[in-house]
Design a protein around this motif. Sequence first.
Motif, mmCIF file in Angstrom:
data_model
loop_
_atom_site.group_PDB
_atom_site.id
_atom_site.type_symbol
_atom_site.label_atom_id
_atom_site.label_comp_id
_atom_site.label_asym_id
_atom_site.label_seq_id
_atom_site.Cartn_x
_atom_site.Cartn_y
_atom_site.Cartn_z
ATOM 1 N N GLU A 17 3.715 5.350 5.833
ATOM 2 C CA GLU A 17 3.908 4.823 6.952
ATOM 3 C C GLU A 17 3.943 3.275 6.932
ATOM 4 N N PHE A 18 2.958 2.948 5.899
ATOM 5 C CA PHE A 18 2.820 1.250 5.899
ATOM 6 C C PHE A 18 4.122 0.531 5.464
ATOM 7 N N LEU A 19 4.825 1.460 4.619
ATOM 8 C CA LEU A 19 6.214 0.873 3.890
ATOM 9 C C LEU A 19 7.428 1.276 4.740
ATOM 10 N N ALA A 20 7.393 1.904 6.048
ATOM 11 C CA ALA A 20 8.447 2.335 6.744
ATOM 12 C C ALA A 20 9.293 0.978 7.067
ATOM 13 N N ASP A 21 8.785 -0.116 7.089
ATOM 14 C CA ASP A 21 9.553 -1.438 7.816
ATOM 15 C C ASP A 21 9.297 -2.562 6.707
ATOM 16 N N LYS A 22 8.914 -2.100 5.543
ATOM 17 C CA LYS A 22 8.445 -3.232 4.501
ATOM 18 C C LYS A 22 9.171 -2.622 3.116
ATOM 19 N N SER A 23 9.712 -3.867 2.440
ATOM 20 C CA SER A 23 10.117 -3.505 1.144
ATOM 21 C C SER A 23 9.112 -3.408 0.013
ATOM 22 N N TYR A 24 8.098 -4.552 0.284
ATOM 23 C CA TYR A 24 7.038 -4.557 -0.730
ATOM 24 C C TYR A 24 5.808 -4.695 0.038
ATOM 25 N N LEU A 25 4.649 -4.615 -0.824
ATOM 26 C CA LEU A 25 3.320 -4.635 -0.136
ATOM 27 C C LEU A 25 3.101 -5.951 0.727
ATOM 28 N N GLU A 26 3.438 -7.194 -0.134
ATOM 29 C CA GLU A 26 3.267 -8.365 0.448
ATOM 30 C C GLU A 26 4.572 -9.311 0.335
ATOM 31 N N GLY A 27 5.390 -10.232 1.291
ATOM 32 C CA GLY A 27 6.330 -10.941 1.063
ATOM 33 C C GLY A 27 7.590 -9.890 0.962
ATOM 34 N N PHE A 28 8.571 -10.698 0.272
ATOM 35 C CA PHE A 28 10.039 -10.236 0.172
ATOM 36 C C PHE A 28 10.266 -10.166 -1.332
ATOM 37 N N VAL A 29 9.533 -10.351 -2.463
ATOM 38 C CA VAL A 29 9.760 -9.975 -3.736
ATOM 39 C C VAL A 29 8.600 -9.236 -4.357
ATOM 40 N N PRO A 30 8.989 -8.318 -5.267
ATOM 41 C CA PRO A 30 7.819 -7.761 -6.089
ATOM 42 C C PRO A 30 6.716 -8.513 -6.640
ATOM 43 N N SER A 31 5.373 -8.154 -6.474
ATOM 44 C CA SER A 31 4.228 -8.998 -6.690
ATOM 45 C C SER A 31 3.349 -8.210 -7.345
ATOM 46 N N GLN A 32 1.853 -8.846 -7.876
ATOM 47 C CA GLN A 32 0.697 -8.095 -8.271
ATOM 48 C C GLN A 32 0.430 -7.309 -7.249
ATOM 49 N N ALA A 33 0.498 -7.377 -5.836
ATOM 50 C CA ALA A 33 0.079 -6.349 -4.755
ATOM 51 C C ALA A 33 0.704 -5.303 -5.219
ATOM 52 N N ASP A 34 2.045 -5.147 -5.380
ATOM 53 C CA ASP A 34 2.860 -3.750 -5.681
ATOM 54 C C ASP A 34 2.181 -3.363 -6.980
ATOM 55 N N VAL A 35 1.919 -4.129 -7.954
ATOM 56 C CA VAL A 35 1.568 -3.519 -9.313
ATOM 57 C C VAL A 35 0.191 -2.796 -9.141
ATOM 58 N N ALA A 36 -0.744 -3.526 -8.373
ATOM 59 C CA ALA A 36 -2.017 -3.054 -8.040
ATOM 60 C C ALA A 36 -2.099 -1.744 -7.703
ATOM 61 N N VAL A 37 -1.289 -1.373 -6.386
ATOM 62 C CA VAL A 37 -1.051 -0.326 -5.765
ATOM 63 C C VAL A 37 -0.389 0.714 -6.680
ATOM 64 N N PHE A 38 0.509 0.105 -7.301
ATOM 65 C CA PHE A 38 1.466 1.320 -8.113
ATOM 66 C C PHE A 38 0.659 1.928 -9.179
ATOM 67 N N ASP A 39 -0.462 1.084 -9.746
ATOM 68 C CA ASP A 39 -1.120 1.676 -10.948
ATOM 69 C C ASP A 39 -2.215 2.407 -10.419
ATOM 70 N N ALA A 40 -2.275 2.395 -8.986
ATOM 71 C CA ALA A 40 -3.422 3.631 -8.652
ATOM 72 C C ALA A 40 -2.976 4.911 -8.039
ATOM 73 N N LYS A 74 -5.471 -8.161 -6.662
ATOM 74 C CA LYS A 74 -6.891 -8.173 -5.577
ATOM 75 C C LYS A 74 -7.250 -6.636 -5.698
ATOM 76 N N PRO A 75 -8.278 -6.236 -5.381
ATOM 77 C CA PRO A 75 -9.064 -5.022 -4.942
ATOM 78 C C PRO A 75 -8.201 -4.269 -4.030
ATOM 79 N N LEU A 76 -7.946 -3.101 -4.140
ATOM 80 C CA LEU A 76 -7.014 -2.056 -3.234
ATOM 81 C C LEU A 76 -7.537 -2.365 -1.829
ATOM 82 N N GLY A 77 -8.873 -2.581 -1.591
ATOM 83 C CA GLY A 77 -9.127 -2.572 -0.245
ATOM 84 C C GLY A 77 -8.763 -3.928 0.515
ATOM 85 N N GLN A 78 -7.981 -4.714 -0.145
ATOM 86 C CA GLN A 78 -7.403 -5.982 0.416
ATOM 87 C C GLN A 78 -6.150 -5.820 0.771
#
Length: 233
Positions: A17-40, A74-78
Amino acid sequence: MGFGDLKTPAGLKVLNEFLADKSYLEGFVPSQADVAVFDAISSPPSADLCHALRWFNHIKSYQKDKASLPGVKKPLGQYGPAGVADTTASSAPAAKDDDDDDDDDDDIDLFGSDDEVTESAEAARIKEERLAEYAARKAKKPTLIAKSSILLDVKPWDDETDMAKLEECVRSIQMDGLLWGQSKLVPVGYGIRKLQIGCVVEDDKVGTDILEEQITAFEDYVQSMDVAAFNKI
């Protein structure tokens, strides 16, 4: 903030549901935010969670280069929607008993010195500044953007495939340089219809290979994808 437990269907549903209108967790390019959630995440999202599955397959293609992606983990809680707490179980090994090997504690610095932490933070800050400067220079520089108009044929498995859900999955694929257009269902025989859908892409950002990879990833609905027409704009 958080997604609940990302190792459970409920947590993956929040991510979807969070990604319904987003390509990435933060911003418009892949970042460490995506890596952190992917690894979890312990396994790929199911096909009905099309936004999360699209994102998962896209970030998976960056696994060899994930260390070079911008940002700081960052921690997943962020990450994630407000009002949802992170409850994902950690996969880190249990801490060693404090009573064991007390004599070695003075010889091993488990956390590094303050100087090392400062240097790491400074290096991350400099990298972020350089990325921002590069993006600003690139934005000011006028460039001719090469685009193409592509017509795709997306074929289902049989006449019982939910074509509305198939199209929803295809349109859930969002990336910089991709714009979906009109679509229609075309009979192919024996009651089976294929989805014919158009899109406009920026040639330097989106190719037919990545489109095929992401569309055929919805394997519960898609049998194959073909390029019916390709024209430069």
